[in-house]
Design a protein around this motif. Structure first.
Motif, PDB file in Angstrom:
ATOM      1  N   GLN A  15       0.830  -1.200   0.000  1.00 36.10           N
ATOM      2  CA  GLN A  15       0.000   0.000   0.000  1.00 36.10           C
ATOM      3  C   GLN A  15       0.868   1.256   0.000  1.00 36.10           C
ATOM      4  O   GLN A  15       1.865   1.334   0.707  1.00 36.10           O
ATOM      5  N   GLN A  16       0.445   2.227  -0.812  1.00 37.06           N
ATOM      6  CA  GLN A  16       1.143   3.508  -0.808  1.00 37.06           C
ATOM      7  C   GLN A  16       0.877   4.234   0.494  1.00 37.06           C
ATOM      8  O   GLN A  16      -0.112   4.009   1.166  1.00 37.06           O
ATOM      9  N   GLY A  17       1.782   5.170   0.829  1.00 40.00           N
ATOM     10  CA  GLY A  17       1.578   5.940   2.046  1.00 40.00           C
ATOM     11  C   GLY A  17       2.015   5.167   3.272  1.00 40.00           C
ATOM     12  O   GLY A  17       2.618   4.096   3.174  1.00 40.00           O
ATOM     13  N   ILE A  18       1.704   5.710   4.422  1.00 41.38           N
ATOM     14  CA  ILE A  18       2.136   5.073   5.671  1.00 41.38           C
ATOM     15  C   ILE A  18       0.983   4.982   6.654  1.00 41.38           C
ATOM     16  O   ILE A  18       1.105   5.329   7.816  1.00 41.38           O
ATOM     17  N   GLY A  19      -0.146   4.500   6.156  1.00 39.44           N
ATOM     18  CA  GLY A  19      -1.239   4.171   7.049  1.00 39.44           C
ATOM     19  C   GLY A  19      -2.136   5.336   7.411  1.00 39.44           C
ATOM     20  O   GLY A  19      -2.110   6.406   6.810  1.00 39.44           O
ATOM     21  N   THR A  20      -2.954   5.079   8.436  1.00 37.35           N
ATOM     22  CA  THR A  20      -3.929   6.055   8.917  1.00 37.35           C
ATOM     23  C   THR A  20      -3.459   6.633  10.242  1.00 37.35           C
ATOM     24  O   THR A  20      -2.959   5.905  11.107  1.00 37.35           O
ATOM     25  N   LEU A  21      -3.640   7.931  10.401  1.00 36.15           N
ATOM     26  CA  LEU A  21      -3.212   8.615  11.616  1.00 36.15           C
ATOM     27  C   LEU A  21      -4.383   9.406  12.172  1.00 36.15           C
ATOM     28  O   LEU A  21      -5.006  10.193  11.449  1.00 36.15           O
ATOM     29  N   ASP A  22      -4.714   9.167  13.442  1.00 40.87           N
ATOM     30  CA  ASP A  22      -5.771   9.924  14.117  1.00 40.87           C
ATOM     31  C   ASP A  22      -5.124  10.961  15.025  1.00 40.87           C
ATOM     32  O   ASP A  22      -4.486  10.618  16.023  1.00 40.87           O
ATOM     33  N   GLN A  53      -9.275  15.733  14.660  1.00 38.80           N
ATOM     34  CA  GLN A  53     -10.343  16.190  15.553  1.00 38.80           C
ATOM     35  C   GLN A  53      -9.859  17.454  16.257  1.00 38.80           C
ATOM     36  O   GLN A  53      -8.738  17.490  16.751  1.00 38.80           O
ATOM     37  N   VAL A  54     -10.707  18.471  16.297  1.00 36.41           N
ATOM     38  CA  VAL A  54     -10.361  19.716  16.979  1.00 36.41           C
ATOM     39  C   VAL A  54     -11.261  19.838  18.212  1.00 36.41           C
ATOM     40  O   VAL A  54     -12.485  19.946  18.097  1.00 36.41           O
TER      41      VAL A  54
END
Length: 212
Positions: A15-22, A53-54
């Motif tokens: 997979q391209q990129g480096i995953g999901t970041l919250d 998230q803010v």
């Protein structure tokens, strides 16, 4: 373990990129810094996903504690044992008023006089509110922009980050009140759970923030 497994899965799928970041950011950081950081991050790592998230400081700390966020960018203090805090950049608050207010352009104002003034302030749990002490709060708002509008329309004086006031000061719609008796410096900080696995995306995002 789940974070590590997800990282391995994405690697094996090519997979391209480096995953999901919250990421959770407090209002000043979220509105004036985080979107720029995320935009740069996505350009450097296309295919990655970032959810922002803010919220106020107290909420961000709690969501990091509950593993609902990978990383928090806060403007207040964190004293939780299970949360790691690392200083990031310096920030400075400013006391301000409408150009029609009686304190506008009057030079330095002493603390005793400030205590007699009516204030529009952030809500409890914000990174700004913890400094309020004995100030007379006439209006309490959740958003920095709301405080600016309230003060601009004559509802007392306020205190928020200079980051949020630059354009208003330039336009002259708000003016700064010099306050030599108050230390208005503060530190932005990173927070994450003590047992959090620092996946590649999180390490890269932290590195980019530090180089900002």
């Amino acid at each position: 373990l789940l974070d590590r497994a997800e990282e391995v899965e994405e690697l094996l799928r090519g997979q391209q990129g480096i995953g999901t970041l919250d990421v959770g950011a407090t209002l000043t950081i979220g509105n004036y810094l985080a979107t720029l950081l995320i935009s740069d991050f996505m350009q450097r790592h296309p295919g990655s996903r970032v959810r922002l998230q803010v919220r106020n400081t107290r909420t961000i700390i709690e969501e990091v504690r509950q593993h609902e966020l990978d990383l928090g960018l806060i403007e207040g203090q964190c004293e939780e044992d299970d949360v790691i805090t690392q200083p990031w950049v310096e920030d400075e608050l400013a006391v301000f008023c409408s150009p029609r207010h009686h304190l506008a352009n009057q030079g330095p104002v002493e603390l005793a006089r400030l205590l007699r003034e009516a204030w529009s302030m952030r809500e409890q749990g914000s990174g700004t509110r913890h400094r309020r002490g004995r100030f007379n709060t006439m209006l309490e708002l959740e958003h920095t922009e709301g405080i600016k509008r309230a003060v601009e329309s004559g509802l007392g004086i306020g205190c928020v980050s200079k980051l949020a006031l630059r354009d208003a000061f330039r336009r002259g719609s708000l003016v700064q009140i010099p306050t030599p008796d108050l230390d208005l410096s503060r530190q932005f900080a990173f927070i994450w759970h003590r047992h959090k696995y620092l996946a590649t995306g999180m390490r890269e995002f932290l590195k980019q923030c530090r180089h900002m």
